[in-house]
Scaffold this motif. Structure first.
Motif, mmCIF file in Angstrom:
data_model
loop_
_atom_site.group_PDB
_atom_site.id
_atom_site.type_symbol
_atom_site.label_atom_id
_atom_site.label_comp_id
_atom_site.label_asym_id
_atom_site.label_seq_id
_atom_site.Cartn_x
_atom_site.Cartn_y
_atom_site.Cartn_z
ATOM 1 N N ASP A 27 0.800 -1.253 -0.081
ATOM 2 C CA ASP A 27 0.068 0.101 0.046
ATOM 3 C C ASP A 27 0.863 1.331 0.033
ATOM 4 O OD1 ASP A 27 -2.274 -1.579 -0.083
ATOM 5 O OD2 ASP A 27 -2.558 -1.591 2.220
ATOM 6 N N LEU A 28 1.823 1.282 0.579
ATOM 7 C CA LEU A 28 3.001 2.199 0.465
ATOM 8 C C LEU A 28 3.468 2.600 -0.800
ATOM 9 C CD1 LEU A 28 5.035 1.854 3.816
ATOM 10 C CD2 LEU A 28 3.395 3.641 3.094
ATOM 11 N N LEU A 29 3.880 1.318 -1.708
ATOM 12 C CA LEU A 29 4.302 1.632 -3.023
ATOM 13 C C LEU A 29 2.997 1.759 -4.115
ATOM 14 C CD1 LEU A 29 6.566 -1.396 -2.754
ATOM 15 C CD2 LEU A 29 7.214 0.945 -2.357
ATOM 16 N N LEU A 30 1.796 1.425 -3.821
ATOM 17 C CA LEU A 30 0.891 1.423 -4.780
ATOM 18 C C LEU A 30 -0.059 2.384 -4.375
ATOM 19 C CD1 LEU A 30 0.773 -2.216 -5.963
ATOM 20 C CD2 LEU A 30 1.670 -0.447 -7.177
ATOM 21 N N PRO A 31 -0.839 3.012 -5.143
ATOM 22 C CA PRO A 31 -1.922 3.968 -4.780
ATOM 23 C C PRO A 31 -3.300 3.020 -4.324
ATOM 24 C CG PRO A 31 -1.704 4.074 -6.859
ATOM 25 C CD PRO A 31 -0.562 3.345 -6.495
ATOM 26 N N PRO A 32 -4.225 3.558 -3.599
ATOM 27 C CA PRO A 32 -5.536 2.866 -3.414
ATOM 28 C C PRO A 32 -6.157 2.517 -4.720
ATOM 29 C CG PRO A 32 -5.387 4.722 -2.206
ATOM 30 C CD PRO A 32 -4.354 4.827 -3.159
ATOM 31 N N ARG A 33 -6.836 1.340 -4.628
ATOM 32 C CA ARG A 33 -7.444 0.722 -5.911
ATOM 33 C C ARG A 33 -8.915 0.255 -5.617
ATOM 34 N NH1 ARG A 33 -5.057 -4.219 -9.625
ATOM 35 N NH2 ARG A 33 -6.427 -4.022 -11.697
ATOM 36 N N CYS A 34 -9.706 0.924 -6.305
ATOM 37 C CA CYS A 34 -11.122 0.526 -6.038
ATOM 38 C C CYS A 34 -11.619 -0.775 -5.922
ATOM 39 C CB CYS A 34 -12.081 1.317 -7.062
ATOM 40 S SG CYS A 34 -13.869 1.120 -6.677
ATOM 41 N N TYR A 35 -12.488 -1.139 -4.925
ATOM 42 C CA TYR A 35 -12.733 -2.521 -4.766
ATOM 43 C C TYR A 35 -14.047 -3.061 -5.518
ATOM 44 C CZ TYR A 35 -9.613 -4.123 -0.999
ATOM 45 O OH TYR A 35 -8.539 -4.450 -0.428
ATOM 46 N N GLY A 36 -14.472 -1.812 -6.184
ATOM 47 C CA GLY A 36 -15.608 -2.190 -7.183
ATOM 48 C C GLY A 36 -15.210 -2.136 -8.586
ATOM 49 N N CYS A 37 -14.548 -1.140 -9.199
ATOM 50 C CA CYS A 37 -14.071 -1.062 -10.579
ATOM 51 C C CYS A 37 -12.537 -1.477 -10.797
ATOM 52 C CB CYS A 37 -14.467 0.187 -11.256
ATOM 53 S SG CYS A 37 -13.433 1.632 -10.389
ATOM 54 N N HIS A 38 -11.923 -1.394 -9.929
ATOM 55 C CA HIS A 38 -10.474 -1.765 -9.804
ATOM 56 C C HIS A 38 -9.593 -0.838 -10.293
ATOM 57 C CE1 HIS A 38 -11.897 -5.946 -8.553
ATOM 58 N NE2 HIS A 38 -12.493 -5.937 -9.880
ATOM 59 N N ARG A 39 -10.077 0.387 -10.524
ATOM 60 C CA ARG A 39 -9.269 1.494 -10.956
ATOM 61 C C ARG A 39 -8.483 1.991 -9.764
ATOM 62 N NH1 ARG A 39 -13.614 4.625 -14.897
ATOM 63 N NH2 ARG A 39 -13.750 3.121 -16.359
ATOM 64 N N TYR A 40 -7.507 2.705 -10.005
ATOM 65 C CA TYR A 40 -6.614 3.138 -8.956
ATOM 66 C C TYR A 40 -6.978 4.626 -8.549
ATOM 67 C CZ TYR A 40 -2.889 -0.309 -9.640
ATOM 68 O OH TYR A 40 -2.496 -1.627 -9.645
ATOM 69 N N GLY A 41 -6.626 5.041 -7.325
ATOM 70 C CA GLY A 41 -7.196 6.282 -7.028
ATOM 71 C C GLY A 41 -8.040 6.390 -5.542
ATOM 72 N N ALA A 42 -8.914 5.274 -5.260
ATOM 73 C CA ALA A 42 -9.474 5.359 -4.001
ATOM 74 C C ALA A 42 -9.847 3.622 -3.793
ATOM 75 C CB ALA A 42 -10.810 5.978 -4.290
ATOM 76 N N TRP A 43 -10.068 3.413 -2.327
ATOM 77 C CA TRP A 43 -10.635 2.022 -2.111
ATOM 78 C C TRP A 43 -12.052 1.884 -2.520
ATOM 79 C CZ3 TRP A 43 -6.354 -0.460 -1.290
ATOM 80 C CH2 TRP A 43 -5.528 0.131 -0.648
ATOM 81 N N LEU A 44 -12.909 3.078 -2.585
ATOM 82 C CA LEU A 44 -14.307 2.889 -3.245
ATOM 83 C C LEU A 44 -14.596 4.327 -3.817
ATOM 84 C CD1 LEU A 44 -16.602 1.003 -3.418
ATOM 85 C CD2 LEU A 44 -17.560 2.142 -1.206
ATOM 86 N N CYS A 45 -14.492 4.401 -5.129
ATOM 87 C CA CYS A 45 -14.289 5.283 -5.858
ATOM 88 C C CYS A 45 -16.064 5.795 -5.779
ATOM 89 C CB CYS A 45 -14.165 5.168 -7.362
ATOM 90 S SG CYS A 45 -15.321 4.503 -8.348
ATOM 91 N N PRO A 46 -16.498 7.191 -6.074
ATOM 92 C CA PRO A 46 -17.741 7.824 -5.800
ATOM 93 C C PRO A 46 -18.679 7.025 -7.009
ATOM 94 C CG PRO A 46 -16.144 9.393 -6.007
ATOM 95 C CD PRO A 46 -15.232 8.340 -6.364
ATOM 96 N N ALA A 47 -18.234 6.708 -8.048
ATOM 97 C CA ALA A 47 -19.201 5.981 -8.897
ATOM 98 C C ALA A 47 -19.584 4.658 -8.561
ATOM 99 C CB ALA A 47 -18.631 5.852 -10.348
ATOM 100 N N CYS A 48 -18.723 3.777 -7.896
ATOM 101 C CA CYS A 48 -19.105 2.488 -7.380
ATOM 102 C C CYS A 48 -19.692 2.752 -6.009
ATOM 103 C CB CYS A 48 -17.867 1.631 -7.118
ATOM 104 S SG CYS A 48 -17.047 1.003 -8.747
ATOM 105 N N ARG A 49 -19.587 3.626 -5.281
ATOM 106 C CA ARG A 49 -20.292 3.815 -4.047
ATOM 107 C C ARG A 49 -21.632 4.120 -4.291
ATOM 108 N NH1 ARG A 49 -19.291 7.001 1.640
ATOM 109 N NH2 ARG A 49 -20.953 7.123 2.412
ATOM 110 N N ALA A 50 -22.013 5.023 -5.431
ATOM 111 C CA ALA A 50 -23.252 5.381 -5.799
ATOM 112 C C ALA A 50 -24.147 4.073 -5.987
ATOM 113 C CB ALA A 50 -23.184 6.469 -6.760
ATOM 114 N N ASN A 51 -23.533 3.139 -6.593
ATOM 115 C CA ASN A 51 -24.247 2.006 -7.161
ATOM 116 C C ASN A 51 -24.221 0.660 -6.173
ATOM 117 O OD1 ASN A 51 -25.099 3.259 -9.824
ATOM 118 N ND2 ASN A 51 -22.651 2.979 -10.298
ATOM 119 N N LEU A 52 -23.785 1.104 -4.958
ATOM 120 C CA LEU A 52 -23.510 -0.046 -4.061
ATOM 121 C C LEU A 52 -25.191 -0.622 -3.865
ATOM 122 C CD1 LEU A 52 -21.224 1.246 -1.356
ATOM 123 C CD2 LEU A 52 -21.026 -0.435 -3.067
ATOM 124 N N SER A 53 -25.180 -1.898 -3.402
ATOM 125 C CA SER A 53 -26.522 -2.497 -3.264
ATOM 126 C C SER A 53 -27.190 -2.001 -1.954
ATOM 127 C CB SER A 53 -26.422 -4.031 -3.375
ATOM 128 O OG SER A 53 -26.010 -4.436 -4.621
#
Length: 254
Positions: A27-53
């Motif tokens: 985690d120190l070497l790599l940026p956060p990666r979204c657990y929804g879309c797997h894109r780098y930048g956040a553990w849960l990006c705004p778009a994926c959070r908006a679409n949670l069940s």
């Protein structure tokens, strides 16, 4: 009252420590990666959070089971838990986040999961269960405890981290010392609702609570058996109303 301690001789699982250390380095070497879309930048990006069940708007105010009013089980009994606050279904990105947090040692996910926990607490609507928002000034936050043996094996209690993060956010005291899981129990996974209730019956002990209202915090609820057993122990020790707050609710076994 001093709660009994477990003098067990189990040591922390070295594999859990190594896994946590390796992930912390990654985690120190790599940026956060979204657990929804797997894109780098956040553990849960705004778009994926908006679409949670999310759970349906109509649900049992005590256990969170989808449906109108109190569910049949809560109508039949007299639950000690006053109500359950939860917004999300234990599936998709939420399930992956909790699994990585709980079993993968990713403690840095606590703030993300606390955001989801707060979504249930701040959900608009009448406080049918008696819990108002903002939380009452005298309320105490209590994490659902692990047995000391399980905690040593895992290296931490995920409910402790959630409760601590929530306490900082809402400025309420966190009291892990009020509740102890004094009897080890097998994992609840795979058990029926009746087996879950029997599994945790009498597994918790509480210190005197002097009428304080309490918010129990945990990661996931399936049938509510663990939260109910905790609430029973706390009320037997003199607590006021006891509510539960969890990140997600899983589909309950039949």
């Amino acid at each position: 009252m001093i709660l009994p301690t477990d003098p067990g001789r189990d040591k922390p699982d070295p594999r859990a420590w190594l896994r946590t250390a390796f992930q912390a380095l990654a985690d120190l070497l790599l940026p956060p990666r979204c657990y929804g879309c797997h894109r780098y930048g956040a553990w849960l990006c705004p778009a994926c959070r908006a679409n949670l069940s999310r759970l349906p708007a109509e649900r049992c105010r005590r256990c969170g089971q989808p449906g109108r009013g109190l569910c049949p089980a809560c109508r039949r009994g007299s639950p000690a838990i006053a109500g359950l606050r939860v917004e999300f279904v234990y599936t998709g990105p939420v399930q992956r986040l909790i699994h990585a947090f709980k079993y993968g040692g990713r403690r840095q996910l606590a703030p993300v999961l606390t955001d989801l926990l707060l979504a249930g607490l701040t959900r608009p609507g009448p406080p049918a269960d008696g819990l108002s928002w903002p939380l009452p000034p005298g309320l105490v936050i209590v994490p659902v405890p692990l047995h000391p043996r399980r905690r040593r094996q895992r290296g931490f209690n995920q409910a402790d981290l959630l409760a601590e993060a929530l306490g900082r956010r809402v400025e309420r005291p966190v009291r892990p010392d009020l509740l102890q899981r004094w009897r080890p129990t097998p994992p609840q996974v795979g058990l029926t609702a009746a087996e879950r209730r029997q599994n945790v019956r009498g597994a918790f002990r509480a210190a005197p609570a002097a009428g304080r209202p309490i918010l129990l915090v945990d990661d996931v609820c399936t049938t509510g058996s663990t939260l109910e057993a905790c609430a029973q122990a706390l009320q037997a020790a003199g607590a006021g109303p006891v509510w539960g707050a969890v990140v997600a609710r899983a589909a309950g076994p039949s």
